[in-house]
Structures are given as structure tokens and as C-alpha cells.
Design a protein around this motif. Sequence first.
Motif, PDB file in Angstrom:
ATOM      1  N   GLU A  43       0.984  -1.116  -0.007  1.00 24.79           N
ATOM      2  CA  GLU A  43       0.118   0.007   0.074  1.00 24.79           C
ATOM      3  C   GLU A  43       1.102   1.197   0.064  1.00 24.79           C
ATOM      4  OE1 GLU A  43      -2.846   0.475   3.044  1.00 24.79           O
ATOM      5  OE2 GLU A  43      -4.219  -1.260   2.495  1.00 24.79           O
ATOM      6  N   PHE A  44       0.489   2.302  -0.692  1.00 28.60           N
ATOM      7  CA  PHE A  44       1.083   3.526  -0.791  1.00 28.60           C
ATOM      8  C   PHE A  44       0.155   4.581  -0.576  1.00 28.60           C
ATOM      9  CE2 PHE A  44       3.409   7.162  -2.787  1.00 28.60           C
ATOM     10  CZ  PHE A  44       4.565   6.933  -2.068  1.00 28.60           C
ATOM     11  N   THR A  45       0.215   5.370   0.341  1.00 34.41           N
ATOM     12  CA  THR A  45      -0.859   6.791   0.293  1.00 34.41           C
ATOM     13  C   THR A  45      -0.029   8.063  -0.057  1.00 34.41           C
ATOM     14  OG1 THR A  45      -2.174   5.341   1.924  1.00 34.41           O
ATOM     15  CG2 THR A  45      -2.327   8.001   1.972  1.00 34.41           C
ATOM     16  N   GLY A  46      -0.729   8.864  -0.825  1.00 32.90           N
ATOM     17  CA  GLY A  46      -0.021  10.027  -1.019  1.00 32.90           C
ATOM     18  C   GLY A  46      -0.959  10.984  -1.908  1.00 32.90           C
ATOM     19  N   TYR A  47      -0.385  11.921  -2.839  1.00 35.25           N
ATOM     20  CA  TYR A  47      -1.218  12.876  -3.565  1.00 35.25           C
ATOM     21  C   TYR A  47      -0.756  12.711  -4.858  1.00 35.25           C
ATOM     22  CZ  TYR A  47      -2.309  15.151   0.630  1.00 35.25           C
ATOM     23  OH  TYR A  47      -3.027  15.440   2.011  1.00 35.25           O
ATOM     24  N   ILE A  56      -0.011   7.529 -13.078  1.00 36.41           N
ATOM     25  CA  ILE A  56      -0.040   8.693 -12.188  1.00 36.41           C
ATOM     26  C   ILE A  56       1.132   8.710 -11.303  1.00 36.41           C
ATOM     27  CG2 ILE A  56      -2.583   8.555 -12.331  1.00 36.41           C
ATOM     28  CD1 ILE A  56      -2.619   7.144  -9.341  1.00 36.41           C
ATOM     29  N   LEU A  57       1.533   9.966 -11.152  1.00 32.44           N
ATOM     30  CA  LEU A  57       2.861  10.064 -10.034  1.00 32.44           C
ATOM     31  C   LEU A  57       2.151  10.299  -8.647  1.00 32.44           C
ATOM     32  CD1 LEU A  57       5.750  10.045  -9.197  1.00 32.44           C
ATOM     33  CD2 LEU A  57       5.692  12.517  -9.937  1.00 32.44           C
ATOM     34  N   VAL A  58       2.320   9.488  -7.761  1.00 33.37           N
ATOM     35  CA  VAL A  58       2.004   9.624  -6.259  1.00 33.37           C
ATOM     36  C   VAL A  58       3.095  10.043  -5.671  1.00 33.37           C
ATOM     37  CG1 VAL A  58       0.503   8.786  -4.493  1.00 33.37           C
ATOM     38  CG2 VAL A  58      -0.239   8.382  -6.688  1.00 33.37           C
ATOM     39  N   VAL A  59       2.892  11.228  -4.522  1.00 30.26           N
ATOM     40  CA  VAL A  59       3.924  11.500  -3.687  1.00 30.26           C
ATOM     41  C   VAL A  59       3.337  11.456  -2.235  1.00 30.26           C
ATOM     42  CG1 VAL A  59       5.476  13.359  -2.835  1.00 30.26           C
ATOM     43  CG2 VAL A  59       5.283  12.834  -5.337  1.00 30.26           C
ATOM     44  N   SER A  60       4.183  10.703  -1.354  1.00 32.35           N
ATOM     45  CA  SER A  60       3.885  10.582  -0.042  1.00 32.35           C
ATOM     46  C   SER A  60       4.414  11.664   0.877  1.00 32.35           C
ATOM     47  CB  SER A  60       4.357   9.252   0.535  1.00 32.35           C
ATOM     48  OG  SER A  60       3.828   9.094   1.822  1.00 32.35           O
ATOM     49  N   GLY A  61       3.636  12.334   1.528  1.00 30.79           N
ATOM     50  CA  GLY A  61       4.003  13.634   2.524  1.00 30.79           C
ATOM     51  C   GLY A  61       2.823  14.183   2.759  1.00 30.79           C
ATOM     52  N   GLU A  95      -7.924  12.785 -10.070  1.00 28.91           N
ATOM     53  CA  GLU A  95      -7.779  14.196 -10.338  1.00 28.91           C
ATOM     54  C   GLU A  95      -6.215  14.511  -9.592  1.00 28.91           C
ATOM     55  OE1 GLU A  95     -10.614  16.848  -9.121  1.00 28.91           O
ATOM     56  OE2 GLU A  95     -12.169  15.496  -9.824  1.00 28.91           O
ATOM     57  N   VAL A  96      -5.358  15.530 -10.275  1.00 28.47           N
ATOM     58  CA  VAL A  96      -4.482  15.906  -9.715  1.00 28.47           C
ATOM     59  C   VAL A  96      -4.654  16.284  -8.286  1.00 28.47           C
ATOM     60  CG1 VAL A  96      -2.273  17.516 -10.169  1.00 28.47           C
ATOM     61  CG2 VAL A  96      -3.082  16.005 -12.076  1.00 28.47           C
ATOM     62  N   GLY A  97      -3.888  16.499  -7.532  1.00 33.46           N
ATOM     63  CA  GLY A  97      -4.022  17.067  -5.994  1.00 33.46           C
ATOM     64  C   GLY A  97      -4.881  16.227  -5.191  1.00 33.46           C
ATOM     65  N   GLU A  98      -5.262  14.974  -5.675  1.00 40.61           N
ATOM     66  CA  GLU A  98      -6.161  14.184  -4.752  1.00 40.61           C
ATOM     67  C   GLU A  98      -5.306  13.184  -4.168  1.00 40.61           C
ATOM     68  OE1 GLU A  98     -10.033  11.378  -5.732  1.00 40.61           O
ATOM     69  OE2 GLU A  98      -8.722  11.728  -7.380  1.00 40.61           O
ATOM     70  N   GLU A  99      -5.810  13.020  -2.801  1.00 42.13           N
ATOM     71  CA  GLU A  99      -5.012  11.991  -1.864  1.00 42.13           C
ATOM     72  C   GLU A  99      -5.424  10.806  -2.244  1.00 42.13           C
ATOM     73  OE1 GLU A  99      -3.552  11.481   2.721  1.00 42.13           O
ATOM     74  OE2 GLU A  99      -5.352  12.544   2.377  1.00 42.13           O
ATOM     75  N   VAL A 100      -4.710   9.688  -2.470  1.00 42.05           N
ATOM     76  CA  VAL A 100      -5.264   8.401  -2.824  1.00 42.05           C
ATOM     77  C   VAL A 100      -4.414   7.375  -1.916  1.00 42.05           C
ATOM     78  CG1 VAL A 100      -6.110   9.022  -5.034  1.00 42.05           C
ATOM     79  CG2 VAL A 100      -3.502   8.213  -4.727  1.00 42.05           C
ATOM     80  N   ASP A 127      -9.765   5.087   6.495  1.00 43.53           N
ATOM     81  CA  ASP A 127      -8.745   5.260   7.881  1.00 43.53           C
ATOM     82  C   ASP A 127      -7.653   5.405   7.406  1.00 43.53           C
ATOM     83  OD1 ASP A 127     -11.192   5.087   9.569  1.00 43.53           O
ATOM     84  OD2 ASP A 127     -10.828   3.014   9.733  1.00 43.53           O
ATOM     85  N   HIS A 128      -6.817   6.243   7.814  1.00 43.66           N
ATOM     86  CA  HIS A 128      -5.236   6.187   7.486  1.00 43.66           C
ATOM     87  C   HIS A 128      -4.450   5.673   8.371  1.00 43.66           C
ATOM     88  CE1 HIS A 128      -6.230   9.582   4.629  1.00 43.66           C
ATOM     89  NE2 HIS A 128      -6.741  10.133   5.676  1.00 43.66           N
TER      90      HIS A 128
END
Length: 128
Positions: A43-47, A56-61, A95-100, A127-128
Motif C-alpha cells: 500500500e502507498f498513500t499520497g497525493y 499517475i505520479l503519487v507522492v507521500s507527504g 484528479e491531480v491533487g487528490e489524496e489516494v 482510515d489512515h
Amino acid sequence: MSGKKLAVGLVAGVVIMVGLIMIAVISFFNANPTQDAAEGTNEFTGYIIAMEDERILVVSGTEDEVSGLTNETILDSRLPAIWFSVTMDQRKELEVGEEVRVTHNGVEDSYPGQSAAVTVEPTIGLDH
């Protein structure tokens, strides 16, 4: 006549042996725990900071770390980032900017990493 019986017996024996070997191999792979965990175990959570064709490029932070920065600035910061290949159906919902939250397979050793997304879900209501 006994030659024909011998040949039929040998063929039947070979068919039975091949069948038993196939059953053993299938049983092994069905019981192998690495087979059960092959799809989407990470699992990876980010924007989402970028979308290109079917990835898609997802960045965690934190949102503060990610918002308002260019892709290059975020990548220069060395925040955890992964390019995920996605289906067109998955991409249409994002969408860009969405947290996933992305479930995926292994990640290639690169920066940003690269992986195939199994599922992509907005984190709203999760739940995060």
C-alpha cells in the motif's frame, strides 16, 4: 496378443503417472503462500501530482509539503514517490491533487519508483 496388452499397460501407466505429477504440481502452487500474496500486497498513500497517459505520479507527504510545488521541486525533495501504471477506467476517476491509497505489486528500484496499481481509492472516508 500379449504384446498388445503390454503396450496398452505401459501407455496406461504413463498416462496415470503424468496425471499424478500434474496433480502434485497444481497442489503445490495452490498451497504456496507466495502465490496468494502476489497481487496488490503493498500500500502507498499520497497525493497525485502528475498524470500522463496511463500512469499517475503519487507522492507521500503532508499536504503542506506537496501543495503548490512543481513536480521537479517535489522530486528534488526526495519525498517518497512512485509512478503507478493504471487502467483508463481508474484514471478517469482521478484528479491531480487528490489524496489516494494505492495497492500495488513490487516497486522497481528507481526514483521515483515504478509499479502497477491494483486498486486506487481516494482517502476520503478511509482510515489512515
